[in-house]
Design an enzyme around this catalytic site. Structure first.
Site, PDB file in Angstrom:
ATOM      1  N   ASP A  49      39.536  43.220  29.694  1.00 43.95           N
ATOM      2  CA  ASP A  49      38.375  42.642  28.992  1.00 43.95           C
ATOM      3  C   ASP A  49      38.895  41.539  28.096  1.00 43.95           C
ATOM      4  O   ASP A  49      40.036  41.587  27.638  1.00 43.95           O
ATOM      5  CB  ASP A  49      37.669  43.729  28.164  1.00 43.95           C
ATOM      6  CG  ASP A  49      36.207  43.391  27.913  1.00 43.95           C
ATOM      7  OD1 ASP A  49      35.323  44.041  28.508  1.00 43.95           O
ATOM      8  OD2 ASP A  49      35.934  42.450  27.122  1.00 43.95           O
ATOM      9  N   ASP A  75      41.110  36.803  30.205  1.00 45.25           N
ATOM     10  CA  ASP A  75      39.900  36.166  30.717  1.00 45.25           C
ATOM     11  C   ASP A  75      39.992  36.213  32.253  1.00 45.25           C
ATOM     12  O   ASP A  75      40.882  35.594  32.846  1.00 45.25           O
ATOM     13  CB  ASP A  75      39.861  34.719  30.220  1.00 45.25           C
ATOM     14  CG  ASP A  75      38.647  33.958  30.714  1.00 45.25           C
ATOM     15  OD1 ASP A  75      37.988  34.413  31.681  1.00 45.25           O
ATOM     16  OD2 ASP A  75      38.363  32.892  30.130  1.00 45.25           O
ATOM     17  N   TYR A 167      22.074  33.301  36.485  1.00 47.84           N
ATOM     18  CA  TYR A 167      22.588  34.674  36.655  1.00 47.84           C
ATOM     19  C   TYR A 167      22.206  35.192  38.037  1.00 47.84           C
ATOM     20  O   TYR A 167      23.032  35.768  38.745  1.00 47.84           O
ATOM     21  CB  TYR A 167      21.992  35.542  35.544  1.00 47.84           C
ATOM     22  CG  TYR A 167      22.379  37.006  35.570  1.00 47.84           C
ATOM     23  CD1 TYR A 167      23.613  37.427  35.084  1.00 47.84           C
ATOM     24  CD2 TYR A 167      21.488  37.977  36.034  1.00 47.84           C
ATOM     25  CE1 TYR A 167      23.959  38.771  35.083  1.00 47.84           C
ATOM     26  CE2 TYR A 167      21.822  39.321  36.029  1.00 47.84           C
ATOM     27  CZ  TYR A 167      23.062  39.714  35.549  1.00 47.84           C
ATOM     28  OH  TYR A 167      23.390  41.045  35.549  1.00 47.84           O
ATOM     29  N   LYS A 171      24.783  36.331  40.972  1.00 43.86           N
ATOM     30  CA  LYS A 171      24.821  37.689  41.539  1.00 43.86           C
ATOM     31  C   LYS A 171      24.576  37.678  43.055  1.00 43.86           C
ATOM     32  O   LYS A 171      25.184  38.459  43.790  1.00 43.86           O
ATOM     33  CB  LYS A 171      23.799  38.587  40.827  1.00 43.86           C
ATOM     34  CG  LYS A 171      24.186  38.903  39.398  1.00 43.86           C
ATOM     35  CD  LYS A 171      25.518  39.631  39.338  1.00 43.86           C
ATOM     36  CE  LYS A 171      25.927  40.031  37.939  1.00 43.86           C
ATOM     37  NZ  LYS A 171      27.204  40.753  37.903  1.00 43.86           N
TER      38      LYS A 171
HETATM   39  N1  NAD Z   1      22.896  46.076  31.926  1.00 46.11           N
HETATM   40  C1  NAD Z   1      22.119  45.825  32.939  1.00 46.11           C
HETATM   41  O1  NAD Z   1      20.892  46.032  32.880  1.00 46.11           O
HETATM   42  C2  NAD Z   1      22.690  45.309  34.233  1.00 46.11           C
HETATM   43  C3  NAD Z   1      21.841  45.226  35.336  1.00 46.11           C
HETATM   44  C4  NAD Z   1      22.331  44.735  36.528  1.00 46.11           C
HETATM   45  C5  NAD Z   1      23.663  44.337  36.613  1.00 46.11           C
HETATM   46  N2  NAD Z   1      24.464  44.421  35.532  1.00 46.11           N
HETATM   47  C6  NAD Z   1      25.842  43.966  35.709  1.00 46.11           C
HETATM   48  O2  NAD Z   1      26.744  44.984  35.346  1.00 46.11           O
HETATM   49  C7  NAD Z   1      27.952  44.404  34.832  1.00 46.11           C
HETATM   50  C8  NAD Z   1      28.258  45.007  33.493  1.00 46.11           C
HETATM   51  O3  NAD Z   1      27.172  44.733  32.632  1.00 46.11           O
HETATM   52  P1  NAD Z   1      26.994  45.415  31.220  1.00 46.11           P
HETATM   53  O4  NAD Z   1      25.552  45.550  30.996  1.00 46.11           O
HETATM   54  O5  NAD Z   1      27.893  46.587  31.110  1.00 46.11           O
HETATM   55  O6  NAD Z   1      27.517  44.219  30.286  1.00 46.11           O
HETATM   56  P2  NAD Z   1      28.329  44.228  28.923  1.00 46.11           P
HETATM   57  O7  NAD Z   1      28.003  42.933  28.264  1.00 46.11           O
HETATM   58  O8  NAD Z   1      28.105  45.492  28.183  1.00 46.11           O
HETATM   59  O9  NAD Z   1      29.841  44.196  29.448  1.00 46.11           O
HETATM   60  C9  NAD Z   1      30.429  43.038  29.966  1.00 46.11           C
HETATM   61  C10 NAD Z   1      31.871  43.013  29.526  1.00 46.11           C
HETATM   62  O10 NAD Z   1      32.508  41.885  30.127  1.00 46.11           O
HETATM   63  C11 NAD Z   1      33.426  41.353  29.191  1.00 46.11           C
HETATM   64  N3  NAD Z   1      33.719  39.963  29.530  1.00 46.11           N
HETATM   65  C12 NAD Z   1      32.941  38.874  29.337  1.00 46.11           C
HETATM   66  N4  NAD Z   1      33.575  37.770  29.740  1.00 46.11           N
HETATM   67  C13 NAD Z   1      34.788  38.158  30.195  1.00 46.11           C
HETATM   68  C14 NAD Z   1      35.904  37.472  30.741  1.00 46.11           C
HETATM   69  N5  NAD Z   1      35.890  36.134  30.863  1.00 46.11           N
HETATM   70  N6  NAD Z   1      36.986  38.173  31.109  1.00 46.11           N
HETATM   71  C15 NAD Z   1      37.022  39.523  30.959  1.00 46.11           C
HETATM   72  N7  NAD Z   1      35.996  40.232  30.451  1.00 46.11           N
HETATM   73  C16 NAD Z   1      34.898  39.559  30.064  1.00 46.11           C
HETATM   74  C17 NAD Z   1      32.705  41.498  27.858  1.00 46.11           C
HETATM   75  O11 NAD Z   1      33.599  41.431  26.762  1.00 46.11           O
HETATM   76  C18 NAD Z   1      32.054  42.866  28.012  1.00 46.11           C
HETATM   77  O12 NAD Z   1      32.870  43.900  27.513  1.00 46.11           O
HETATM   78  C19 NAD Z   1      27.710  42.916  34.803  1.00 46.11           C
HETATM   79  O13 NAD Z   1      28.276  42.315  35.932  1.00 46.11           O
HETATM   80  C20 NAD Z   1      26.205  42.792  34.803  1.00 46.11           C
HETATM   81  O14 NAD Z   1      25.772  41.574  35.351  1.00 46.11           O
HETATM   82  C21 NAD Z   1      24.027  44.900  34.342  1.00 46.11           C
END
Ligand code: NAD
Length: 271
Positions: A49, A75, A167, A171
């Site tokens: 992360d 990153d 987004y 996806k």
């Molecule tokens: N929460 C939802 O409703 C939902 C729905 C559909 C899909 N998703 C997908 O699930 C995945 C996780 O989502 P989430 O809700 O847990 O998000 P979140 O924001 O809680 O977690 C995302 C994490 O990615 C890290 N991150 C950001 N940029 C980064 C980088 N350049 N390098 C490394 N790490 C990095 C952030 O620090 C964070 O900890 C994502 O791909 C999101 O698109 C989420």
């Protein structure tokens, strides 16, 4: 084994002891839930992360849950960083068995006014990051003849999401990237799949769901009548990455409470 024979040990996929799991975005909601699920089975989890504090915290939680947490602040969109991490993991742990790409940097905004830099950044983390992880860690899997890549897609890959069109595009491309890896590497014994969650309560969406009217309104449009927990997505990820899903590759598993199929619920008139 003939087609009629049962699977020798149907429960074996629940045990990830000795497995090495790499998770990008492991400091966030869904990534962390996946990390803790594998930790409970004794896996070594590379907690990748770019947020140092949550990265360290989740690695600690992995240790406490019975796994081995390897904190890795990086990153995921940086080619050299991903290359170095995969090289180190190869040297110290023999490479990854499972790679989960959950990192995202959401850049909400209407397309007509979205800055180019925001569009680029979203794709850098969400799509390019997935490509780099898949390519770098996947090469070792191909050499070994086993491994699974799991890309976290979204229902936004199926339907354009108002106010966050970049987004959706990211996806949709990521789900196709999973299929592309799947096809290229199928003959090597490496599987590549995606899991597309619907609405999930995580740090990314907490601002939304902490508003009672948004929580109620969004819950109402999911046929199951509620928002998912990160654990429910991690369960699906666990399944597709396990031997229980050994004949799945290139598939996208929707975990959306029935949301995507529910269009006709909103159309007036019966039958
Ligand atoms: N929460 C939802 O409703 C939902 C729905 C559909 C899909 N998703 C997908 O699930 C995945 C996780 O989502 P989430 O809700 O847990 O998000 P979140 O924001 O809680 O977690 C995302 C994490 O990615 C890290 N991150 C950001 N940029 C980064 C980088 N350049 N390098 C490394 N790490 C990095 C952030 O620090 C964070 O900890 C994502 O791909 C999101 O698109 C989420």
């Amino acid at each position: 084994m003939t087609a009629q024979e049962p699977i020798a040990n149907p429960g074996s996929h629940r045990d990830a002891r000795g497995r090495v799991v790499v998770i990008s975005g492991a400091g966030g909601g869904i990534g962390r839930a996946c990390a803790l699920m594998y930790a409970a089975e004794g896996a070594t989890v590379l907690v990748l992360d770019n947020a140092p504090e949550t990265c360290a915290q989740v690695a600690k939680e992995v240790d406490e849950a019975g796994g081995r947490g390897l904190p890795c602040v990086a990153d995921v969109s940086q080619e050299e960083a991903v290359r170095q991490i995969s090289g180190r993991l190869r040297g110290e742990h023999g490479g990854a068995d499972i790679v989960i790409h959950a990192a995202i940097q959401r850049m909400p905004g209407h397309l007509d006014s979205l800055p180019t830099g925001s569009f680029d950044r979203l794709l850098e983390v969400g799509l390019r990051g997935g490509f780099l992880l898949g390519r770098e860690f996947g090469r070792d899997m191909v050499a070994r003849g086993s491994g699974v890549l799991v890309f976290i897609g979204s229902t936004a890959a199926y339907s354009p999401y108002p106010y966050t069109g970049a987004y959706s595009a990211c996806k949709a491309a990521l789900v196709m990237l999973a299929k592309s890896f799947a096809l290229e590497w199928a003959s090597s014994g490496v599987r590549s799949v995606s899991v597309s969650p619907g609405m999930v309560r995580t740090p990314m969406t907490e601002e939304l769901y902490s508003q009672p009217e948004v929580l109620a309104g969004r819950s109402a449009v999911a046929p199951l009548g509620r928002i998912a927990s990160p654990d429910e997505i991690a369960q699906a990820v666990h399944f597709v990455a396990s031997d229980a899903a050994s004949y799945m590759t290139g598939s996208d598993l929707l975990v959306d409470g029935g949301f995507v199929m529910s269009k006709f619920m909103h159309v007036p008139g019966r039958g």
